[in-house]
Every structure is written in C-alpha cells, then in structure tokens.
Scaffold this motif. Structure first.
Motif, short mmCIF file in Angstrom:
data_model
loop_
_atom_site.label_atom_id
_atom_site.label_comp_id
_atom_site.label_asym_id
_atom_site.label_seq_id
_atom_site.Cartn_x
_atom_site.Cartn_y
_atom_site.Cartn_z
N LEU A 7 6.61 -6.89 -9.92
CA LEU A 7 6.38 -6.94 -8.47
C LEU A 7 4.90 -6.71 -8.16
N ILE A 8 4.30 -5.76 -8.85
CA ILE A 8 2.88 -5.48 -8.63
C ILE A 8 2.03 -6.69 -9.02
N ASN A 10 2.93 -9.85 -9.24
CA ASN A 10 3.17 -10.98 -8.33
C ASN A 10 2.55 -10.74 -6.95
N SER A 11 2.43 -9.48 -6.57
CA SER A 11 1.87 -9.15 -5.25
C SER A 11 0.34 -9.08 -5.27
N LEU A 12 -0.23 -9.03 -6.44
CA LEU A 12 -1.68 -8.81 -6.56
C LEU A 12 -2.52 -9.84 -5.83
N PRO A 13 -2.23 -11.14 -5.89
CA PRO A 13 -3.05 -12.11 -5.15
C PRO A 13 -3.11 -11.82 -3.65
N LEU A 14 -1.97 -11.48 -3.05
CA LEU A 14 -1.95 -11.16 -1.62
C LEU A 14 -2.70 -9.87 -1.34
N LEU A 15 -2.52 -8.88 -2.20
CA LEU A 15 -3.21 -7.61 -2.02
C LEU A 15 -4.73 -7.79 -2.13
N LEU A 16 -5.15 -8.63 -3.04
CA LEU A 16 -6.59 -8.88 -3.21
C LEU A 16 -7.18 -9.57 -1.98
N LYS A 17 -6.40 -10.47 -1.37
CA LYS A 17 -6.86 -11.11 -0.13
C LYS A 17 -7.03 -10.06 0.97
N GLN A 177 3.56 -5.40 4.72
CA GLN A 177 4.34 -6.63 4.78
C GLN A 177 5.14 -6.85 3.49
N ILE A 178 4.51 -6.57 2.36
CA ILE A 178 5.21 -6.75 1.08
C ILE A 178 6.36 -5.74 0.96
N VAL A 179 6.09 -4.51 1.39
CA VAL A 179 7.14 -3.47 1.33
C VAL A 179 8.33 -3.85 2.21
N SER A 180 8.04 -4.47 3.37
CA SER A 180 9.12 -4.82 4.30
C SER A 180 10.06 -5.88 3.74
N GLU A 187 5.76 1.18 -5.75
CA GLU A 187 4.88 0.29 -6.53
C GLU A 187 3.75 -0.29 -5.68
N ILE A 188 4.11 -0.74 -4.48
CA ILE A 188 3.11 -1.42 -3.63
C ILE A 188 2.04 -0.45 -3.15
#
Length: 218
Positions: A7-8, A10-17, A177-180, A187-188
């Motif tokens: 999950l981390i 896969n979420s990294l690109p959005l988090l980096l933005k 948003q990712i947590v929701s 993790e997020i």
C-alpha cells in the motif's frame, strides 16, 4: 495485521506529488515572507512611530492568532469583498504573512548586530544610506541569520499541513484522501511523516552547506 508495504509503495507517487505541492508552497511563502519581513524590520528600526506602531500591531496580531484561524481569514473573509483567491494562493498568502511577522524581529536583530562603524564608513565614502543598507548591511545580515531563517522554513513547512483544511492538495491532504479509501491510516501517516522528515532533513543539510560556504563572511 502487520504493515502493508504494498500500500505504501503504491501510494508513493501520489504522496510525492503532494510533497511537491507542500515544498512549492513553503518555498514560495518563505521567499515572500522574507522580503516582507525585511520591509517590516526596516520599519521597526526607522525611528518613526508612524511605521513602528502599525508594524508592532501586525506582528503581535499574527503571533497571537492561531495559524489555522489566519488561513480561514485569508481564504474565507476576502470573498466577502468579492475577492476570490484559489486555495493554493490563500495558503501561500497566509503562510507568508505568518512567517513575515516572525522574521521581522529576526532580521531587525540581525541589522542591529552589524557594527555602526560600517555605516559610518560608508557615509564617509559618499555612499547613501539606502545603498549602504542594500549593498553592505543586508548581505551580512542574511549570512548571520541563516540558521534562524532555516528554522523558520522548517517550522513553516510543518505548519503547511494545516492548509489541507481549505482543500489544498498538499502532502497531508493526499494522505487523508488515501486513508479515506484504503482504511489503513497507520501505513499512510507513517509514510507522510517520513516524507516531511526527509524534506526537513534536506533543508537542514542544505542550510549547513551554505553556512560552511559563507563562514568567511561572518
């Protein structure tokens, strides 16, 4: 259940933005805030009550009001006068005003720490007060106060997480948003915290590098 590493990742690109937006806001706000803080500092040392009074009132107001309320005032209040400001710009303005108030006294102290003899020598050479301030005093001041400005930038970057309340899609907002949708807050938010830490670490290291390079001018 353990930590969901996938999950981390896969979420990294959005988090980096989101981190990029946070960094852009913070750097823009510190730039505007530093210029504004310099102007306020000059007002404070002007010796003229017409400048000193309003400047002190502004500084005390900013220091006495929670930052989140300042964000709401900038974002919501101006719309009552028909002025619509996008969320990103509102966040930058609120952050810049906030840091300007704190930087004003930092810069003022830096200016007052420069020996008076330097200004007197400049005047003796026919250099005007304005030129002496711009070419001689201010460059030295910013070398002296670099650690304080760095601390202010780090504080500002951390406080920028509050702009998520006005829907700025910064790092904190992206994390929310990712947590929701994932229902995996641990993790997020750990990933979000690490990204804030890495940005602040980069700022600290960059500041130390500049300090070493400018040590000869201290």
């Amino acid at each position: 259940m353990g930590i969901n590493i996938d999950l981390i990742v896969n979420s990294l690109p959005l988090l980096l933005k989101g981190a990029l937006v946070t960094l852009q806001m913070s750097l823009l706000a510190i730039f505007i805030g530093t210029i504004s803080g310099l102007i306020l500092a000059i007002f404070l040392i002007s010796g003229k009550i017409i400048f000193i009074g309003p400047t002190r009132v502004f500084i005390n107001l900013i220091r006495g009001i929670p930052f989140i309320i300042q964000i709401f005032i900038v974002y919501f209040s101006l719309s009552n006068f028909g002025i619509e400001i996008p969320a990103f710009a509102s966040g930058v303005i609120a952050m810049a005003l906030n840091t300007a108030a704190f930087q004003a006294d930092i810069i003022r102290a830096g200016i007052e720490s420069i020996p008076k003899g330097q200004q007197e020598a400049a005047f003796a050479l026919g250099i005007s007060k304005r030129q002496a301030m711009l070419r001689i005093i201010i460059p030295q001041v910013f070398v002296k106060i670099l650690p304080s400005i760095t601390n202010e930038l780090i504080t500002l970057l951390k406080n920028s997480s509050l702009v998520s309340v006005i829907a700025v899609v910064d790092l904190t907002r992206v994390g929310q948003q990712i947590v929701s949708t994932s229902y995996r807050p641990a993790e997020i938010y750990i990933a979000v915290a690490l990204l804030y830490f890495l940005m602040n670490l980069a700022i600290s290291q960059g500041s130390r590098y500049i300090e070493r390079k400018t040590a000869v001018y201290r």
